[in-house]
Design a protein around this motif. Structure first.
Motif, PDB file in Angstrom:
ATOM      1  N   LEU A 145      -4.134   9.209  12.297  1.00 33.91           N
ATOM      2  CA  LEU A 145      -5.095   8.493  11.457  1.00 33.91           C
ATOM      3  C   LEU A 145      -6.303   8.035  12.282  1.00 33.91           C
ATOM      4  O   LEU A 145      -7.447   8.184  11.859  1.00 33.91           O
ATOM      5  CB  LEU A 145      -4.435   7.260  10.828  1.00 33.91           C
ATOM      6  CG  LEU A 145      -3.715   7.449   9.502  1.00 33.91           C
ATOM      7  CD1 LEU A 145      -3.147   6.131   9.032  1.00 33.91           C
ATOM      8  CD2 LEU A 145      -4.635   8.029   8.438  1.00 33.91           C
TER       9      LEU A 145
ATOM     10  N   TYR B 269     -12.231  12.774   6.022  1.00 39.47           N
ATOM     11  CA  TYR B 269     -11.951  12.941   7.459  1.00 39.47           C
ATOM     12  C   TYR B 269     -12.555  14.218   8.020  1.00 39.47           C
ATOM     13  O   TYR B 269     -12.447  14.479   9.210  1.00 39.47           O
ATOM     14  CB  TYR B 269     -10.439  12.979   7.701  1.00 39.47           C
ATOM     15  CG  TYR B 269      -9.716  11.815   7.100  1.00 39.47           C
ATOM     16  CD1 TYR B 269      -9.874  10.537   7.639  1.00 39.47           C
ATOM     17  CD2 TYR B 269      -8.893  11.962   5.995  1.00 39.47           C
ATOM     18  CE1 TYR B 269      -9.231   9.450   7.081  1.00 39.47           C
ATOM     19  CE2 TYR B 269      -8.253  10.878   5.436  1.00 39.47           C
ATOM     20  CZ  TYR B 269      -8.428   9.633   5.976  1.00 39.47           C
ATOM     21  OH  TYR B 269      -7.789   8.565   5.430  1.00 39.47           O
TER      22      TYR B 269
ATOM     23  N   TRP C  46       1.831   9.359  13.273  1.00 45.21           N
ATOM     24  CA  TRP C  46       0.949   9.145  12.131  1.00 45.21           C
ATOM     25  C   TRP C  46      -0.223   8.218  12.467  1.00 45.21           C
ATOM     26  O   TRP C  46      -1.371   8.497  12.144  1.00 45.21           O
ATOM     27  CB  TRP C  46       1.785   8.620  10.967  1.00 45.21           C
ATOM     28  CG  TRP C  46       1.035   8.297   9.712  1.00 45.21           C
ATOM     29  CD1 TRP C  46       1.085   7.116   9.035  1.00 45.21           C
ATOM     30  CD2 TRP C  46       0.140   9.140   8.970  1.00 45.21           C
ATOM     31  NE1 TRP C  46       0.292   7.181   7.925  1.00 45.21           N
ATOM     32  CE2 TRP C  46      -0.310   8.406   7.857  1.00 45.21           C
ATOM     33  CE3 TRP C  46      -0.331  10.436   9.140  1.00 45.21           C
ATOM     34  CZ2 TRP C  46      -1.199   8.919   6.916  1.00 45.21           C
ATOM     35  CZ3 TRP C  46      -1.225  10.949   8.204  1.00 45.21           C
ATOM     36  CH2 TRP C  46      -1.645  10.196   7.118  1.00 45.21           C
TER      37      TRP C  46
ATOM     38  N   VAL D 281     -13.607  10.343  -3.290  1.00 43.68           N
ATOM     39  CA  VAL D 281     -12.972   9.639  -2.165  1.00 43.68           C
ATOM     40  C   VAL D 281     -12.843  10.521  -0.922  1.00 43.68           C
ATOM     41  O   VAL D 281     -13.129  10.095   0.191  1.00 43.68           O
ATOM     42  CB  VAL D 281     -11.584   9.111  -2.603  1.00 43.68           C
ATOM     43  CG1 VAL D 281     -10.794   8.612  -1.416  1.00 43.68           C
ATOM     44  CG2 VAL D 281     -11.742   7.995  -3.620  1.00 43.68           C
TER      45      VAL D 281
ATOM     46  N   TYR E  16      -3.040  19.565   2.675  1.00 41.96           N
ATOM     47  CA  TYR E  16      -4.099  20.405   3.267  1.00 41.96           C
ATOM     48  C   TYR E  16      -4.244  20.188   4.766  1.00 41.96           C
ATOM     49  O   TYR E  16      -3.727  19.209   5.315  1.00 41.96           O
ATOM     50  CB  TYR E  16      -5.431  20.119   2.566  1.00 41.96           C
ATOM     51  CG  TYR E  16      -6.012  18.729   2.793  1.00 41.96           C
ATOM     52  CD1 TYR E  16      -5.683  17.665   1.961  1.00 41.96           C
ATOM     53  CD2 TYR E  16      -6.907  18.481   3.838  1.00 41.96           C
ATOM     54  CE1 TYR E  16      -6.219  16.391   2.164  1.00 41.96           C
ATOM     55  CE2 TYR E  16      -7.453  17.213   4.042  1.00 41.96           C
ATOM     56  CZ  TYR E  16      -7.100  16.178   3.203  1.00 41.96           C
ATOM     57  OH  TYR E  16      -7.622  14.920   3.404  1.00 41.96           O
TER      58      TYR E  16
ATOM     59  N   PRO F 175     -12.655   6.420   7.807  1.00 37.91           N
ATOM     60  CA  PRO F 175     -11.401   5.886   7.252  1.00 37.91           C
ATOM     61  C   PRO F 175     -11.375   5.777   5.723  1.00 37.91           C
ATOM     62  O   PRO F 175     -10.315   5.678   5.133  1.00 37.91           O
ATOM     63  CB  PRO F 175     -11.284   4.494   7.889  1.00 37.91           C
ATOM     64  CG  PRO F 175     -12.566   4.220   8.564  1.00 37.91           C
ATOM     65  CD  PRO F 175     -13.280   5.506   8.766  1.00 37.91           C
ATOM     66  N   ASN F 176     -12.530   5.811   5.078  1.00 34.32           N
ATOM     67  CA  ASN F 176     -12.540   5.723   3.617  1.00 34.32           C
ATOM     68  C   ASN F 176     -11.958   6.960   2.942  1.00 34.32           C
ATOM     69  O   ASN F 176     -11.766   6.961   1.731  1.00 34.32           O
ATOM     70  CB  ASN F 176     -13.968   5.514   3.114  1.00 34.32           C
ATOM     71  CG  ASN F 176     -14.309   4.039   3.061  1.00 34.32           C
ATOM     72  OD1 ASN F 176     -13.432   3.213   2.845  1.00 34.32           O
ATOM     73  ND2 ASN F 176     -15.562   3.707   3.273  1.00 34.32           N
TER      74      ASN F 176
ATOM     75  N   THR G  34       0.825  -1.211   0.000  1.00 34.97           N
ATOM     76  CA  THR G  34       0.000   0.000   0.000  1.00 34.97           C
ATOM     77  C   THR G  34       0.860   1.262   0.000  1.00 34.97           C
ATOM     78  O   THR G  34       0.337   2.364   0.091  1.00 34.97           O
ATOM     79  CB  THR G  34      -0.912   0.061   1.243  1.00 34.97           C
ATOM     80  OG1 THR G  34      -0.087  -0.022   2.401  1.00 34.97           O
ATOM     81  CG2 THR G  34      -1.925  -1.055   1.265  1.00 34.97           C
TER      82      THR G  34
ATOM     83  N   MET H 204      -3.366  16.815   6.736  1.00 35.32           N
ATOM     84  CA  MET H 204      -3.514  15.649   5.857  1.00 35.32           C
ATOM     85  C   MET H 204      -2.886  15.980   4.514  1.00 35.32           C
ATOM     86  O   MET H 204      -2.532  17.131   4.243  1.00 35.32           O
ATOM     87  CB  MET H 204      -4.986  15.313   5.634  1.00 35.32           C
ATOM     88  CG  MET H 204      -5.606  14.415   6.672  1.00 35.32           C
ATOM     89  SD  MET H 204      -4.950  12.748   6.604  1.00 35.32           S
ATOM     90  CE  MET H 204      -5.301  12.204   8.253  1.00 35.32           C
ATOM     91  N   GLY H 205      -2.796  15.009   3.689  1.00 33.47           N
ATOM     92  CA  GLY H 205      -2.311  15.213   2.328  1.00 33.47           C
ATOM     93  C   GLY H 205      -2.823  14.062   1.497  1.00 33.47           C
ATOM     94  O   GLY H 205      -3.226  13.028   2.047  1.00 33.47           O
ATOM     95  N   TRP H 206      -2.865  14.246   0.213  1.00 30.87           N
ATOM     96  CA  TRP H 206      -3.384  13.167  -0.617  1.00 30.87           C
ATOM     97  C   TRP H 206      -2.697  13.177  -1.970  1.00 30.87           C
ATOM     98  O   TRP H 206      -2.599  14.221  -2.614  1.00 30.87           O
ATOM     99  CB  TRP H 206      -4.899  13.323  -0.804  1.00 30.87           C
ATOM    100  CG  TRP H 206      -5.505  12.204  -1.594  1.00 30.87           C
ATOM    101  CD1 TRP H 206      -5.956  12.267  -2.891  1.00 30.87           C
ATOM    102  CD2 TRP H 206      -5.731  10.864  -1.159  1.00 30.87           C
ATOM    103  NE1 TRP H 206      -6.437  11.036  -3.264  1.00 30.87           N
ATOM    104  CE2 TRP H 206      -6.309  10.152  -2.226  1.00 30.87           C
ATOM    105  CE3 TRP H 206      -5.476  10.183   0.038  1.00 30.87           C
ATOM    106  CZ2 TRP H 206      -6.655   8.812  -2.150  1.00 30.87           C
ATOM    107  CZ3 TRP H 206      -5.815   8.848   0.123  1.00 30.87           C
ATOM    108  CH2 TRP H 206      -6.409   8.175  -0.954  1.00 30.87           C
TER     109      TRP H 206
END
Lengths: 308, 567
Positions: B447, B488, B443, B475, B326, B484-485, B75, B460-462
């Motif tokens: 989470l 947040y 971390w 998403v 962000y 958790p999907n 992952t 957070m960041g994506w």
């Protein structure tokens, strides 16, 4: 002697169980779910639940603890959450690196620290004494990571004498710099302790007697004074061996050596509970063993000490 | 002089010293013996193989020991980096992010976009050896049966792949998950070189998801031989490189796949390289030093202190990455709940370019919304544009009910980089009357807290899993995904939900783009995040590394198939 060793080893069992219990509790109360971390930032709740089940994290804590203890008795410490490797394998594959590093560091510490301490004591208030003690203060005060980075810049980059990080193909040259860096602090400690211990001993009556007998200074110092002066030093070496195991965490990280230190950092960051417990158990065992060896070595330095 | 001599005499010649010498000698012998312990028995007998002039081994410096080389369970990017070299998917991306054929030579999509037929490449073979041993599959050809088996294995509920749910739109997925069927109904074999995948509903980014590096073809024999646990240490795929050795925390060695199917435009066999060695060096300062010493050919992470120097190097490549950094506002609790002006005030209170210039060394792009540049639906003209405007921030604070300023706690995960950013923003916020206190937790803890929507303001960041706005807007902000999907913040907006849902199943790219622009506009207006910056990605190679590039998806996704070393 044998009885004493057996007694000590049996006595270590409650210590190790205590260590496991404390680590077990600590690892389970810290926030951060290993199954969640494994999923990455986005995690499907059903999959997380399944992974938790696979890891046994959905069982009550008491059951998890009993399971762990039961398995630990047969040296089955479980599998890493991170990569499915057994904890025993994860530790044993890294032991050689850490042992080599710690061993070389302590050898360097002894070879540097003891002679420096003796010379400083014998030549008290001379420039050698001041120089040695300046080195000792420096060695104790300088942070390991700082010394490590500076030494890399000097020996790898500027002088190019030593290859950089990692273990290459297992060549010993890769251990030279990390061992010196790691051995610096214990060397400084040993030097200071040997000096003060020697200074105390050389003022004893029996040393005066030895000199009065007409023995040479060399024999007086090396045979009569040093042996006795080394008892506190040996105790410190024992403690230092154990503290080296924590020192390797930083040294291995900076020099990228694949040892126990790196393993423990990785396990802690990823909440890899089985590995954390395994590493702590292993370190506790080494601590107990190092202390036992120190205790057993006392009769060698002082024949009055006997274990029956 | 005399004094020095005395000391030497003092230390030499005595019986005790002889004993000490014996002890030292014994220690050194033990050390040498110990040094041998680290070697495997096979290595002890083996002569050191000198690297011949002709051998081209690419040495890549990486930061962490990958947890997984089994793509079904990986992952993280450190695992993906290696997996990309060993395994292959049906399709992948070109350098600009367009889907292109890989192990599927071509495909047909039905008009209703519910049926995909993939025509498989012929002559693709599994690796014939792994870690120096012959593989169980014997290096045989990949056929449709292998793809059917691989998909069924990856999506099998007992396999428990953390990314299986990415393909939940395939027909029969739910039944298969609930073990009502033996096989997933939507994947079938047409002939030996053709497979068909049916979907429950049209899903525009479907091809992009198939390029995700979980969905590779796997040799059944080897997976079954090693089992789920051990396949991780004996990964066998069809990629340009074969797995040879993995010394934990030290290095991963791959060798050239002599039977690789691809050739270059001149008909030369790929890959050009004889092998790859990933050296794991966690400390970025040391990694940089090693690169300078010539001990690495490629490094994929240049830390800020070395950035300016690296930038001047010929093989340094940097480009925008599909990602956004962000801070999330928790919309389910005070003070951000039901208070849009407050969230907007925060967005106007920060100087993004200043932050990027000073803290990020200029290595990012200011963000005014969720979608990053390069992603469908991104449009820099979408309003509102959050510029640095302290007065406006103050006015909005007043409107939000905080005329005298506000105090809020920011939770971020422990790291020097995040700390530097948080401290800089903390100073900027102060000018607008926003008093932000900082709290760092690790971390895993962040989470957990974010999953449960427990923290009011968090970092957070994506970075996109696949290059489609669905992977951002649906998403991270659709109400289906709260927790958790990915969502947040607890953001729930009926219009936004409808639009993003519609865009998921729309197949006309132009219509989709318009829908995503609308959704992005709602996200900007509602400001569930403090939009900070969009990431960039970079890679640095020695000048003699040929064909170096940085894929749009991030440096970690670079395949070394056509990289070469010309010294």
């Amino acid at each position: 002697m044998l009885n004493y060793v057996i007694r000590r080893l049996v006595g270590a069992i409650p210590v190790l169980i205590g260590v496991i219990a404390v680590v077990f509790i600590l690892t389970t109360i810290v926030p951060g779910d290993p199954a969640r971390i494994m999923m990455g930032q986005r995690g499907n709740p059903e999959t997380i639940a399944k992974i938790r089940h696979e890891m046994g994290l959905d069982k009550p804590l008491s059951i998890q603890f009993l399971d762990f203890m039961k398995n630990a008795l047969t040296l089955n410490l479980g599998k890493s959450y991170r990569n499915n490797m057994t904890v025993v394998e994860a530790i044993t594959t890294r032991i050689p690196v850490t042992f080599k590093l710690a061993f070389f560091a302590i050898v360097i510490a002894i070879l540097v620290g003891v002679p420096l301490g003796i010379i400083s004591a014998v030549k008290q208030y001379s420039w050698i004494d001041y120089g040695a003690m300046f080195f000792a203060i420096l060695g104790i005060s300088a942070p390991v990571f700082w010394v490590a980075l500076l030494s890399v810049v000097l020996f790898c980059v500027i002088l190019g004498w030593i290859p950089g990080t990692g273990t290459g193909n297992g060549e010993l040259i890769y251990y030279v710099l990390p061992s010196i860096v790691l051995g610096l602090r214990p060397a400084a400690l040993i030097a200071r302790l040997t000096r003060s211990s020697m200074l105390e001993i050389v003022r004893q009556d029996y040393i005066r007697t030895a000199r009065a007998k007409g023995l040479s200074e060399r024999v007086v110092i090396m045979r009569h004074a040093l042996r006795n002066a080394l008892i506190p030093v040996v105790t410190v070496i024992g403690i230092e061996v154990a503290s080296l195991l924590s020192g390797v965490v930083i040294t291995e990280q900076i020099f990228s050596l694949p040892g126990i230190g790196r393993l423990s950092v990785e396990a802690l960051t990823n909440r890899d509970f089985p590995v954390i417990r395994g590493v702590v158990l292993f370190m506790a065992f080494i601590f107990v063993l190092a202390n036992l060896i120190v205790d057993l070595s006392y009769p060698f330095f002082d024949p009055r000490i006997k274990y029956d | 002089m005399m004094k020095r001599l005395n000391i030497l005499i003092l230390l030499g010649g005595d019986l005790v010293l002889k004993k000490s010498l014996v002890v030292i000698l014994a220690l050194l012998i033990a050390a040498t013996a110990l040094a041998g312990c680290g070697q495997k028995p096979a290595e002890q007998g083996k002569e050191e193989q000198p690297q011949t002039e002709a051998s081209k081994i690419l040495r890549v410096g990486v930061m962490s020991n990958p947890p997984k080389l089994d793509p079904v369970f990986a992952t993280d990017t450190s695992s993906s980096r290696v997996i990309y070299q060993i395994f292959e998917t049906l399709v992948d991306y070109d350098n600009e992010g367009n889907v292109q054929p890989l192990l599927a030579e071509s495909w047909d999509i039905s008009e209703d976009a519910l049926e995909y037929v993939f025509h498989l490449r012929k002559g693709v073979k599994f690796h014939s050896s792994v870690a120096g041993e012959p593989t169980a599959n014997g290096g045989r050809e990949v056929t449709a049966d292998d793809w059917i088996w691989s998909f069924n294995y990856i999506l099998n509920p007992d396999t428990n792949s953390p990314r299986a749910y990415f393909l939940d739109m395939i027909k029969g997925y739910e039944d298969y998950q609930e073990k009502k069927t033996e096989q997933i109904a939507g994947i079938s074999k047409v002939d030996d070189y053709t497979i068909k995948i049916e979907l429950d509903y049209p899903f525009a980014p479907f091809l992009s998801i198939l390029a995700y590096n979980t969905f590779n073809v796997l040799p059944k024999e080897d997976v079954e031989k090693h089992g789920t646990d051990q396949f991780n240490f004996h990964p066998v795929g069809t990629g340009p490189f074969k797995f040879e050795e993995w010394i934990q925390d030290d290095k991963i060695v791959l060798s050239k796949n002599e039977n690789y199917w691809a050739k270059d435009e001149n008909g030369n066999q790929l890959p050009y390289l004889d092998g790859v060695e990933f050296g794991i060096v966690t400390d970025l300062a040391m990694q940089w030093t090693e690169f300078g010493l010539g001990n690495f050919d490629i490094i994929e992470e240049v830390d800020d202190p070395y950035y300016n120097e690296a930038k001047e190097m010929p093989n340094f490549i940097e480009r925008a990455e599909l990602g956004t950094y962000y801070y999330g506002f928790n919309l389910t609790m005070a003070p951000f709940k039901d208070n849009k002006p407050l969230r907007q005030a925060f967005n106007y209170a920060i100087d993004r370019q200043g932050l990027i210039d000073i803290v990020k060394n200029g290595r990012a792009l200011p963000a005014s919304g969720a979608l990053p540049p390069g992603m469908m639906g991104y449009d820099e003209n979408i309003e509102p544009k959050y510029t640095y405007d302290v007065e406006k921030a103050k006015a909005l604070l007043k409107e939000a009910g905080y005329p005298n300023g506000i105090k809020v706690e920011l939770t971020y995960n422990t790291s020097d980089a995040h700390k530097r950013i948080a401290e800089a923003l903390q100073a900027q916020f102060k000018k607008a009357g926003i008093d932000v206190s900082l709290k760092n937790i690790d971390w895993g803890a962040l989470l957990d807290a974010a999953d449960r929507l427990e923290v009011p303001f968090f970092r957070m960041g994506w970075v996109a899993d696949y290059p489609d706005p669905d992977n951002f807007l649906y998403v991270l902000l659709h109400s289906n995904n709260i927790g958790p999907n990915g969502n947040y913040t607890g953001f729930s907006n009926k219009d936004f939900d409808e639009i993003t849902m519609k865009a998921r199943i729309e197949t006309d790219p132009a219509v989709r783009e318009e829908l995503y622009k609308k959704a992005e506009s709602i996200a900007r207006e509602e400001a569930p995040w403090l939009f900070i910056y969009h990431y960039t990605t970079h890679g640095l190679a020695q000048p003699y590394v040929k064909n170096m590039r940085v894929p749009f998806f991030g440096a970690y996704s670079l395949k070394y198939t056509n990289l070469d070393i010309e010294k």
